[in-house]
Design an enzyme around this catalytic site. Structure first.
Site, PDB file in Angstrom:
ATOM      1  N   TYR A  30      -1.961  -0.794  10.219  1.00  0.00           N
ATOM      2  CA  TYR A  30      -2.030  -1.053   8.776  1.00  0.00           C
ATOM      3  C   TYR A  30      -0.757  -0.600   8.054  1.00  0.00           C
ATOM      4  O   TYR A  30      -0.136  -1.375   7.318  1.00  0.00           O
ATOM      5  CB  TYR A  30      -3.252  -0.346   8.188  1.00  0.00           C
TER       6      TYR A  30
ATOM      7  N   SER B 252       0.841  -1.202   0.000  1.00  0.00           N
ATOM      8  CA  SER B 252       0.000   0.000   0.000  1.00  0.00           C
ATOM      9  C   SER B 252       0.870   1.243   0.000  1.00  0.00           C
ATOM     10  O   SER B 252       2.013   1.227   0.494  1.00  0.00           O
ATOM     11  CB  SER B 252      -0.892   0.011   1.238  1.00  0.00           C
TER      12      SER B 252
END
Length: 270
Positions: free
Chosen positions: A158, A144
């Site tokens: 995350y 990501s």
């Protein structure tokens, strides 16, 4: 490095039931691959397999939950039992929690670490030796943009998990140079998927950030596929996402943390 001499190479895609995972399955099928599709829900995988069959791709469906520590080995054994050879591994399964570290069930944090960190490492360790032995392989780890940005509050784990996945991909990329096995970390930014249509939140998520920050799953999947074929260690789709990632490297921590401080709050409101 050309494709294997068998009629069609086979790619295993985790989290293939929707979103970027389903988009990657479509791209791999379009490029001449057969698929092994895995996720927790069987019905969406069946629907995707039927869609892909119209392109000539054969799909094997293996349901399972990668939050279970035994799942990667069970998946490996199931594939071997069926006599299938995995030429490409796409570690895509993942999720996030934006309610805050203290408001999130510790079991959810444990599942995040298992699904997005431990499982990709174990799956790569299980399937890479065969790829090296055959002189051909592709490993695409879906990380990501968050893994290249300062840490954020709210979705506290995350970004760090995705940072790990990027670094692990880069290290494996270097280790496997010259073996015929390509390793790439795909680092998408905000990506609109059918999840937003299904739950009626497309308008809300679209308004949480400016339009230029959002990309389609199909675009992200195509960028990732081509980068892995070219054996690039990392790829970040979108000029602005690359600009943000580069800017984050050079800003002082105080400024960078302030820049991303409202991230989870904006997402939580939707």
């Amino acid at each position: 490095m050309s494709l294997p001499s068998r009629p069609r190479p086979v790619a295993l895609i985790t989290g293939a039931s929707a979103g970027i995972g389903a988009a990657l399955a479509r791209v791999y099928a379009e490029k001449g691959w057969d698929l092994i599709l895995t996720a927790r829900r069987e019905a969406p995988l069946q629907a995707l397999a039927e869609e892909l069959a119209r392109t000539g791709a054969a799909s094997t469906i293996l349901t399972g939950d990668l939050a279970d520590p035994a799942a990667p080995r069970r998946l490996f054994d199931a594939i071997r039992t069926r006599g299938l050879t995995v030429d490409g591994l796409v570690n895509n399964a993942g999720f996030s929690r934006t309610d805050g570290f203290l408001n999130t069930d510790p079991a959810a944090h444990k599942a995040m670490i298992q699904v997005m960190l431990a499982a990709p490492v174990e799956l790569a360790r299980l399937f890479t030796p065969g790829m090296v032995e055959r002189g051909f392989g592709r490993i695409l780890n879906v990380a990501s943009l968050a893994g290249q940005m300062p840490a954020t509050g709210g979705d506290t784990l995350y970004g760090p998990i995705k940072s790990f996945l990027i670094k692990a991909s880069q290290g494996l990329h270097l280790e496997l140079r010259g073996t015929g096995v390509h390793v790439t970390a795909l680092c998408p930014g905000y990506t609109l998927t059918e999840f937003h249509d299904a739950n009626g939140t497309r308008e809300q998520v679209s308004s949480a950030y400016p339009a230029w920050m959002w990309q389609t799953a199909d675009h992200v999947a195509r960028v990732g596929y081509e980068a892995c074929e070219a054996n690039r260690p990392k790829v970040t789709p979108g000029v602005m996402n690359n600009l943000l990632a580069g800017l984050a490297k050079h800003l002082p921590d105080r400024v960078a943390l302030g820049m991303v401080g409202g991230h989870a709050k904006r997402l939580k409101r939707i």
